[in-house]
Write an enzyme that holds these catalytic residues in place. Structure first.
Site, short mmCIF file in Angstrom:
data_model
loop_
_atom_site.label_atom_id
_atom_site.label_comp_id
_atom_site.label_asym_id
_atom_site.label_seq_id
_atom_site.Cartn_x
_atom_site.Cartn_y
_atom_site.Cartn_z
N GLN A 83 5.71 -3.52 6.61
CA GLN A 83 5.02 -3.83 5.36
C GLN A 83 3.52 -3.90 5.68
O GLN A 83 3.06 -4.88 6.27
CB GLN A 83 5.52 -5.15 4.78
N ALA A 130 8.08 -10.24 -5.20
CA ALA A 130 8.36 -9.33 -4.09
C ALA A 130 7.22 -8.33 -3.86
O ALA A 130 6.22 -8.32 -4.59
CB ALA A 130 9.67 -8.60 -4.35
N HIS A 131 7.41 -7.48 -2.86
CA HIS A 131 6.35 -6.55 -2.48
C HIS A 131 6.07 -5.51 -3.56
O HIS A 131 6.95 -5.08 -4.30
CB HIS A 131 6.67 -5.86 -1.15
N ASN A 132 4.78 -5.15 -3.66
CA ASN A 132 4.28 -4.11 -4.58
C ASN A 132 4.33 -4.51 -6.05
O ASN A 132 4.07 -3.66 -6.92
CB ASN A 132 5.03 -2.78 -4.39
#
Length: 351
Positions: free
Chosen positions: A215, A256-258
């Site tokens: 990540q 969460a990511h993005n």
């Protein structure tokens, strides 16, 4: 031993001062000198207290109020008890909150826990970090290499600001919180125990089981964002995770990511937003909302508490249920199920 007073009023205000500050109108100018030095719910009140009454269902409270002053809509004013200052305002709760921030500024904005100023001798600040004059770094805090902290910002005990992170001015990083791989704007409040910028949940199937996907993105948090205790904001996988200006996030929320969240959103506790979701401006999410990955929530949408979303939500719509759908459809289905249950019960009784 007497009970401690955690929040003392900054000073007394008169009803006339409150009217001028909030834009309220006094129903009787003779009430202008009535003193206000506390806040209370309408069903409790008390000497020197300001209360507010709003909404038709609370109208019945007006005659029984026991307080120094009340903020209420103009059409409620005639029902207030005699001798009480009546401050008429079209948005009483908003005005009440403004007075609260003036009476109890320490409750409105977190401050140092130890009373220290400057950089504590018991903090670790890497020599390459830049701490502006006026910032406070309390005992046990850690500031990593190349990080920067703006003037007026408080880094509370045992908070960690990681390498090269940038923290803007007049913000707050709460006790035990950690900020990594992140850029924070001005007046950002991160409450105790929150985790900002840890790696997202990125794995791919491998010969021996799940294998980690690196990540390498960041977290970008814009001005005036507030993030509650023990909430988490994952850094992006390759692009950034972004929280828009003015958004307020409750405790125990997972982002969460993005994920990209717009401006002035409200996200209540226990909500979970999966990877790569896009949330428009002015969206409201009730407690416990769950969003599947890669969804788009349109600006101004309202998501009902405990709802599970597997489809995009158009701008301005109200959705709820599990799985979530437009609220009118969800309510029709509930009504139909209840009717079917009653019909079944009556049929069983006739048997």
């Amino acid at each position: 031993m007497t009970d401690p007073v955690f929040f003392a009023p900054s000073r007394r205000y008169t009803a006339g001062e409150v009217a001028n500050l909030t834009g309220a109108s006094l129903s009787d100018s003779a009430q202008a000198e009535i003193a206000i030095e506390a806040l209370a719910p309408a069903n409790e009140g008390g000497n020197g207290a300001l209360v507010f009454v709003d909404g038709k269902r609370n109208f019945a409270l007006m005659p029984s109020l026991r307080a120094a002053a009340v903020l209420c809509p103009a059409d409620f004013a005639s029902k207030a008890p005699p001798g009480m200052a009546v401050l008429m305002h079209p948005r009483p709760q908003q005005a009440f909150a403004m007075v609260g921030r003036l009476l109890f500024p320490q409750a409105a904005t977190p401050g140092p826990m130890t009373g220290e100023t400057g950089i504590s001798a018991h903090a670790f600040v890497d020599p390459s970090a830049h701490i502006e004059e006026g910032a406070i770094v309390e005992a046990g805090a850690v500031i990593g290499p190349g990080a920067s902290v703006g003037s007026g910002t408080v880094i509370a005990p045992h908070a960690v600001v990681g390498r090269s992170c940038q923290i803007g001015r007049d913000g707050y990083i709460g006790p035990g919180a950690s900020v990594q791989y992140a850029l924070l704007g001005n007046r950002v409040i991160i409450h105790g125990g929150a985790r900002i910028g840890q790696d997202g949940f990125g794995f791919v199937g491998g010969a021996k089981g799940p294998e980690r996907v690196p990540q390498i993105g960041r977290v970008v948090i814009q001005d005036d964002v507030e993030i509650g205790s023990n909430s988490t904001v994952d850094r992006g996988a390759m692009s950034d995770t972004v929280i828009g200006q003015g958004t307020k996030i409750d405790n125990l929320v997972q982002i969460a990511h993005n994920v990209r969240i717009g401006r002035n959103c409200i996200i209540a506790g226990l909500s979970g937003i999966s990877g790569s979701v896009v949330v428009g401006d002015n969206v409201t999410m009730g407690g416990g909302v769950g969003l599947a990955d890669h969804l788009t929530i349109g600006p101004g949408a309202k998501l009902a508490a405990r709802s599970g979303f597997m489809n995009n939500v158009p701008a301005g719509e109200v959705w709820g249920g599990y799985p979530a759908q437009p609220m009118a459809e969800a309510m029709r289905e509930i009504a139909m199920l209840r009717k079917m249950a009653r019909t079944r019960k009556q049929g069983d009784g006739n048997g």
